[in-house]
Scaffold this motif. Structure first.
Motif, mmCIF file in Angstrom:
data_model
loop_
_atom_site.group_PDB
_atom_site.id
_atom_site.type_symbol
_atom_site.label_atom_id
_atom_site.label_comp_id
_atom_site.label_asym_id
_atom_site.label_seq_id
_atom_site.Cartn_x
_atom_site.Cartn_y
_atom_site.Cartn_z
ATOM 1 N N LEU A 152 2.633 -39.635 42.954
ATOM 2 C CA LEU A 152 2.644 -40.926 43.637
ATOM 3 C C LEU A 152 1.303 -41.640 43.469
ATOM 4 N N GLN A 153 0.212 -40.909 43.621
ATOM 5 C CA GLN A 153 -1.112 -41.504 43.477
ATOM 6 C C GLN A 153 -1.373 -41.957 42.043
ATOM 7 N N LEU A 154 -0.912 -41.190 41.056
ATOM 8 C CA LEU A 154 -1.051 -41.616 39.660
ATOM 9 C C LEU A 154 -0.286 -42.908 39.410
ATOM 10 N N ARG A 155 0.924 -42.986 39.926
ATOM 11 C CA ARG A 155 1.732 -44.201 39.755
ATOM 12 C C ARG A 155 1.039 -45.411 40.388
ATOM 13 N N GLU A 156 0.448 -45.210 41.569
ATOM 14 C CA GLU A 156 -0.276 -46.298 42.232
ATOM 15 C C GLU A 156 -1.474 -46.747 41.400
ATOM 16 N N GLU A 157 -2.230 -45.795 40.873
ATOM 17 C CA GLU A 157 -3.399 -46.127 40.054
ATOM 18 C C GLU A 157 -2.988 -46.863 38.779
ATOM 19 N N ILE A 158 -1.904 -46.442 38.166
ATOM 20 C CA ILE A 158 -1.436 -47.089 36.935
ATOM 21 C C ILE A 158 -0.947 -48.504 37.245
ATOM 22 N N ALA A 159 -0.230 -48.677 38.344
ATOM 23 C CA ALA A 159 0.226 -50.017 38.733
ATOM 24 C C ALA A 159 -0.964 -50.930 39.008
ATOM 25 N N ARG A 160 -1.987 -50.401 39.669
ATOM 26 C CA ARG A 160 -3.195 -51.190 39.957
ATOM 27 C C ARG A 160 -3.879 -51.600 38.642
ATOM 28 N N ARG A 161 -3.938 -50.681 37.700
ATOM 29 C CA ARG A 161 -4.562 -50.986 36.411
ATOM 30 C C ARG A 161 -3.764 -52.039 35.656
ATOM 31 N N ASN B 259 7.170 -32.602 36.644
ATOM 32 C CA ASN B 259 7.299 -34.067 36.644
ATOM 33 C C ASN B 259 5.944 -34.734 36.479
ATOM 34 N N LEU B 260 4.940 -34.200 37.165
ATOM 35 C CA LEU B 260 3.581 -34.729 37.064
ATOM 36 C C LEU B 260 3.062 -34.607 35.630
ATOM 37 N N ARG B 261 3.242 -33.444 35.018
ATOM 38 C CA ARG B 261 2.790 -33.241 33.629
ATOM 39 C C ARG B 261 3.481 -34.203 32.665
ATOM 40 N N GLN B 262 4.794 -34.349 32.817
ATOM 41 C CA GLN B 262 5.543 -35.230 31.924
ATOM 42 C C GLN B 262 5.108 -36.684 32.082
ATOM 43 N N TYR B 263 4.947 -37.141 33.326
ATOM 44 C CA TYR B 263 4.546 -38.521 33.557
ATOM 45 C C TYR B 263 3.138 -38.771 33.002
ATOM 46 N N ALA B 264 2.253 -37.841 33.250
ATOM 47 C CA ALA B 264 0.882 -37.983 32.746
ATOM 48 C C ALA B 264 0.884 -38.050 31.215
ATOM 49 N N ALA B 265 1.674 -37.219 30.561
ATOM 50 C CA ALA B 265 1.745 -37.230 29.098
ATOM 51 C C ALA B 265 2.293 -38.570 28.590
ATOM 52 N N GLN B 266 3.305 -39.113 29.266
ATOM 53 C CA GLN B 266 3.861 -40.412 28.867
ATOM 54 C C GLN B 266 2.818 -41.521 28.967
ATOM 55 N N THR C 190 -10.497 -44.562 29.434
ATOM 56 C CA THR C 190 -11.356 -44.753 28.261
ATOM 57 C C THR C 190 -11.016 -46.100 27.626
ATOM 58 N N ALA C 191 -11.861 -46.543 26.720
ATOM 59 C CA ALA C 191 -11.652 -47.836 26.066
ATOM 60 C C ALA C 191 -10.362 -47.875 25.252
ATOM 61 N N ASP C 192 -9.930 -46.736 24.749
ATOM 62 C CA ASP C 192 -8.713 -46.712 23.933
ATOM 63 C C ASP C 192 -7.434 -46.565 24.761
ATOM 64 N N GLY C 193 -7.533 -46.639 26.088
ATOM 65 C CA GLY C 193 -6.357 -46.623 26.944
ATOM 66 C C GLY C 193 -5.935 -45.258 27.450
ATOM 67 N N GLU C 194 -6.614 -44.221 27.010
ATOM 68 C CA GLU C 194 -6.293 -42.892 27.529
ATOM 69 C C GLU C 194 -7.002 -42.700 28.857
ATOM 70 N N GLY C 195 -6.499 -41.753 29.635
ATOM 71 C CA GLY C 195 -7.100 -41.524 30.932
ATOM 72 C C GLY C 195 -7.289 -40.053 31.231
ATOM 73 N N LEU C 196 -8.190 -39.800 32.159
ATOM 74 C CA LEU C 196 -8.416 -38.457 32.681
ATOM 75 C C LEU C 196 -8.220 -38.548 34.188
ATOM 76 N N ALA C 197 -7.226 -37.846 34.694
ATOM 77 C CA ALA C 197 -6.959 -37.844 36.130
ATOM 78 C C ALA C 197 -7.601 -36.615 36.750
ATOM 79 N N ILE C 198 -8.382 -36.839 37.781
ATOM 80 C CA ILE C 198 -8.988 -35.749 38.527
ATOM 81 C C ILE C 198 -8.221 -35.638 39.833
ATOM 82 N N LEU C 199 -7.592 -34.477 40.026
ATOM 83 C CA LEU C 199 -6.729 -34.257 41.181
ATOM 84 C C LEU C 199 -7.417 -33.353 42.198
ATOM 85 N N PRO C 200 -7.244 -33.644 43.482
ATOM 86 C CA PRO C 200 -7.767 -32.721 44.489
ATOM 87 C C PRO C 200 -7.087 -31.355 44.339
#
Length: 160
Positions: free
Chosen positions: A117-126, A66-73, A97-107
């Motif tokens: 959940l944390q990715l969703r929170e970060e995306i909502a904040r953005r 689920n995490l991989r699929q959401y990140a890819a979307q 990045t400036a073009d809207g792509e992201g790199l998530a660093i996970l513990p």
């Protein structure tokens, strides 16, 4: 699969019997693909005799997917941190990045459901920040001029 215990002989504990009965009941309402998956989970429970461990393993496996699929979307690449323990991040962080792509660093070894959940929170904040910037620009374009802090205080107060 290395996370799963193995049993010398098939164990039929009350917990395993309840789990297997639940799987059989769920199969009555499932399609062929889900039934095959449930059969495989049932086989693991029969082999290990440890339904809690098997269900935890399966939950983490599905969580990773689920995490991989959401990140890819969301056009986000996932990376697990390799920092030393004392330099470790307490939660997932996204670098945009400036073009809207992201790199998530996970513990490391963080539960995939927590990372999701944390990715969703970060995306909502953005998205909130992006909308705030668009609203401010629209205000400036319409001729209303004020500082960003003043504008934010005015619009945030008015929204409440």
């Amino acid at each position: 699969m290395a996370e799963l215990p193995t049993a010398e002989t098939s164990a039929t504990t009350p917990e395993a019997a309840r789990a297997l009965a639940g799987i059989e009941a769920a199969k009555l309402l499932a399609d062929q693909d889900v039934t095959e998956c449930l059969d495989a989970i049932g086989d693991l429970i029969r082999i290990t005799g440890a339904p809690d461990v098997v269900f935890t393993w399966v939950r983490r496996l599905f969580g990773r997917e689920n995490l991989r699929q959401y990140a890819a979307q969301q056009n986000i690449k996932l990376h697990e941190s390799r920092a030393s323990d004392e330099e470790q991040l307490p939660r997932a962080v996204i670098i945009w990045t400036a073009d809207g792509e992201g790199l998530a660093i996970l513990p490391p070894k963080q539960d995939p459901a927590v990372s999701l959940l944390q990715l969703r929170e970060e995306i909502a904040r953005r998205q909130e920040d992006t909308q705030r910037a668009l609203d401010f620009q629209a205000s400036v374009d319409s001729g209303y001029v004020e500082g960003v802090e003043t504008w934010h205080a005015r619009t945030s107060r008015a929204a409440k």
